[in-house]
Scaffold this active site. Structure first.
Site, mmCIF file in Angstrom:
data_model
loop_
_atom_site.group_PDB
_atom_site.id
_atom_site.type_symbol
_atom_site.label_atom_id
_atom_site.label_comp_id
_atom_site.label_asym_id
_atom_site.label_seq_id
_atom_site.Cartn_x
_atom_site.Cartn_y
_atom_site.Cartn_z
ATOM 1 N N GLU A 112 -7.785 -2.239 2.304
ATOM 2 C CA GLU A 112 -8.263 -3.621 2.355
ATOM 3 C C GLU A 112 -8.690 -4.015 3.757
ATOM 4 O OE1 GLU A 112 -5.317 -6.581 1.668
ATOM 5 O OE2 GLU A 112 -3.807 -5.603 2.882
ATOM 6 N N ASP B 274 -6.254 -15.780 5.348
ATOM 7 C CA ASP B 274 -4.841 -16.093 5.466
ATOM 8 C C ASP B 274 -4.084 -14.842 5.898
ATOM 9 O OD1 ASP B 274 -5.619 -15.036 2.991
ATOM 10 O OD2 ASP B 274 -3.863 -15.769 1.978
#
Length: 678
Positions: free
Chosen positions: A548, A349
């Site tokens: 990340e 997402d």
């Protein structure tokens, strides 16, 4: 080098040794990270609201007594309209849910910002529901990490290991005592959070956390994390996306089975594995009953899995932005909202992978239609899970259960090959039911079926050609989630994500093809170097950290960007993936891919290859051949030296024996002489 291949070389040496010795032998949002983060888009903040915002949807993203406070309803919408969504509703109710809702009903419209702020202060607290957790099985310098020969890899591995305690959390005693006042789904044992602003457990992140913790030999912590997920399955029927209530009706890629399997392979703990398998089966049943659908392709029907959440409302963590995207789309708003939460369930997402590629809203979230796409990765994960369960039950001597899941694996593997393989591209592709066609774009997930399918030489050749044709290996920072598209979503180019890169490497390794194995190692090395650079030698002006996501265009450790929130540092799944990538190649016998494959049944991994084909498995055949010749030379030298030493030893033994015999004779003569004297 894979353990199975090492065994092969040992077998060759064992065969040749007798010929040499001639006799006596010697003795390896971020992905559903939705949170109440300030959105980067522009939403007008109001000072007064004339009437509640009514959203035409029927199934909110959560249920239960706190639903009308945190997931849908006028409190949530007012907080967003006033720009107070980061503080209201708070992290804890001061009273019961009923009393909070009653207090809000006593407010009148028009509702001004100050009145609403007072309501929030009177009815909510913003307190921490987690506290730090230290892990008893964490040791300062685990032996496997200290043994890493390369200094830079050893340095980043030890840094990652050091961070586990910093990312360790557990729920406070007040949450455990008063769960009805907190919008969270508590679990009993400590866990690892992603890092940055993501201060809660997440489902699929934990697979890479487990991989890293097992490298750190923190098996007790891993057992606790697996038990947490089993607890969620038993109490909720499935594993939610995260511990946040607002994310509780969607899941994430189903990797719980793989967590248990990795633990079982690493520890051989049959009792714990046996106790967890019923929860594993229950979770698989959830996916079979709630996420499996019949799809028609080329006139044939296939039972396949999709990310398809029940919710058709905007996400609470991004409510107004989702609302306007749905209302401004050419599609039904409810379809946009449903596909949005389904994309969150996928972990990707957001990505153009879920968007239309044509039309006025192409490559935008307004064209999102996740629920019409059949994804390669999810279906691969389910087949992977069936095989893992079959193996675990086989090892536990439950042949009936093992046979059941082996049959599921065989049946679904056939579906994977028939439904997803695209002969034109020579790869497996997602299928878009809206256009009745495969989605001909590169995603790392296109290769994931290699994890479980017995690919022929022709298929492996086609895969290699596909990767070369798309120039996948030319980017210095790693393998991006997509190749360049007209999108700034975080799961699009140029962002590299550790989990998909890790599975991409695993997929290449599982082919045992010389070229693809070499590319797997190069990819792992390149990404590990990128992470090292970002942590210890960042570009001037950039903060040091483990991120990340990274920028595929750069090898300097630059982090990625885009998406709904600022890039996060921490970062648990990057930590776990990198730690495992390092050890998989540096210490393959213990942590390598072959270790997992050796846990499968013989018929699943194939017979022992002949010498010629085994030579073809290695990317550095000349090096291997040289090592073999070197070993043979050493063996010959050893024999020569040993024979020389043996001759010397026999001569000395003979001399000692002769000397002993002479002494014995002399002693006897002396004794005889003494007798005569007496």
């Amino acid at each position: 080098m894979e353990a199975t291949h090492l065994l092969g070389w040992v077998a060759i040496l064992a065969f040749l040794a007798p010929c040499v010795f001639s006799g006596e032998p010697d003795q390896t949002q971020h992905s559903g990270h939705a949170k109440e983060l300030t959105h980067v888009g522009k939403v007008t903040e109001l000072l007064s609201i004339d009437a509640p915002l009514v959203v035409n949807c029927s199934t909110p993203v959560c249920d239960g007594p706190l639903k009308d406070i945190y997931c849908i309803g006028p409190i949530l919408t007012a907080a967003w309209q006033f720009g107070l969504q980061n503080s209201c509703p708070g992290s804890k109710l001061k009273g019961s849910a009923e009393s909070v809702l009653d207090n809000f009903k006593n407010l009148t419209y028009p509702l001004d910002r100050s009145t609403f702020t007072t309501f929030c202060e009177d009815n909510f607290d913003n307190v921490k529901f987690l506290e730090s957790a230290k892990f008893d099985d964490w040791k300062d310098k685990p032996e496997p990490l200290v043994k890493i020969p390369d200094a830079k890899r050893r340095k980043i591995a030890l840094e990652i290991h050091r961070r586990w305690n910093a990312l360790g959390k557990k729920f406070t005693t007040d949450v455990v005592a008063n769960p009805q006042q907190y919008p969270v789904t508590p679990v009993p044992n400590p866990f690892i959070v992603p890092g940055g602003d993501f201060d809660i457990y997440f489902y699929w992140d934990s697979y890479w956390v487990v991989e890293g913790l097992l490298v750190s030999n923190m098996t007790t912590t891993v057992r606790g994390i697996i038990s947490n997920f089993a607890h969620l399955v038993e109490t909720h029927g499935f594993i939610p996306n995260s511990g946040k209530l607002q994310l509780s009706t969607r899941s994430q890629p189903p990797l719980f089975t793989q967590m248990l399997y990795e633990y079982f392979v690493a520890t051989g703990d049959t009792n714990f594995t046996r106790s967890m398998l019923p929860s594993v089966e229950k979770e698989l049943l959830f996916w079979e009953s709630k996420r499996r659908f019949t799809v028609t392709k080329d006139g044939a029907n296939f039972d396949v899995f999709q990310y398809k959440t029940p919710s058709n409302c905007p996400r609470p963590e991004n409510f107004l932005v989702d609302y306007y995207q749905g209302m401004n789309s050419t599609r039904k708003p409810e379809d946009v909202w449903s596909s949005t939460t389904s994309a969150c369930e996928s972990g990707w997402d957001f990505s153009s992978r879920w968007f239309s590629m044509n039309g006025s809203q192409a490559y935008t979230k307004k064209s999102i239609h996740t629920t019409a796409i059949v994804p390669v990765d999810l279906n691969t994960f389910m087949a992977w899970n069936y095989r893992a369960v079959a193996v675990m039950y086989k090892k536990l001597n439950d042949t009936a259960k093992s046979s059941t899941y082996r049959q599921k694996f065989n049946d679904f593997s056939a579906t994977l090959e028939k439904f997803f393989w695209d002969e034109q591209e020579g790869i497996w592709l997602d299928y878009d039911m809206e256009i009745s066609s495969p989605r001909r774009s590169f995603y790392p997930s296109n290769l994931f079926p290699l994890l479980i399918l017995k690919s022929t030489g022709d298929v492996i050749k086609r895969v290699g050609e596909y990767l070369e044709k798309n120039s996948v290996f030319t980017l210095p920072g790693g393998i991006p989630s997509t190749l360049p598209v007209n999108s700034t979503e975080q799961w699009d180019f140029p962002n590299v994500w550790a989990p998909t890169l890790h599975l991409f490497v695993m997929s290449l390794l599982s082919t045992r093809d010389a070229y693809l194995v070499q590319k797997a190692k190069e990819t792992a090395d390149r990404f590990t170097s990128t992470v090292y650079q970002g942590m210890f030698e960042p570009v001037e002006g950039l903060k040091a950290g483990i991120w990340e996501k990274y920028d595929a265009r750069k090898a300097d450790g630059s982090h990625g960007g885009g998406g709904e929130y600022p890039v996060q540092e921490g970062f648990a799944w990057t930590n776990g993936a990198v730690l495992h990538l390092i050890m998989m190649f540096d210490q393959p016998a213990q942590f390598g891919f072959a270790r997992r494959q050796l846990s499968l049944e013989p018929e699943e991994i194939g017979a022992v290859a002949p010498l010629k084909s085994m030579l073809g498995q290695f990317p550095n055949n000349f090096v291997i051949a040289g090592l073999l010749l070197f070993c043979l030379a050493l063996s010959i030298l050893f024999v020569v030296v040993a024979n020389h030493n043996l001759r010397r030893a026999l001569e000395r033994r003979r001399e000692r024996r002769n000397s002993s015999e002479r002494d014995q004779v002399q002693r006897l003569l002396r004794e005889m002489s003494d007798d005569e004297d007496e």
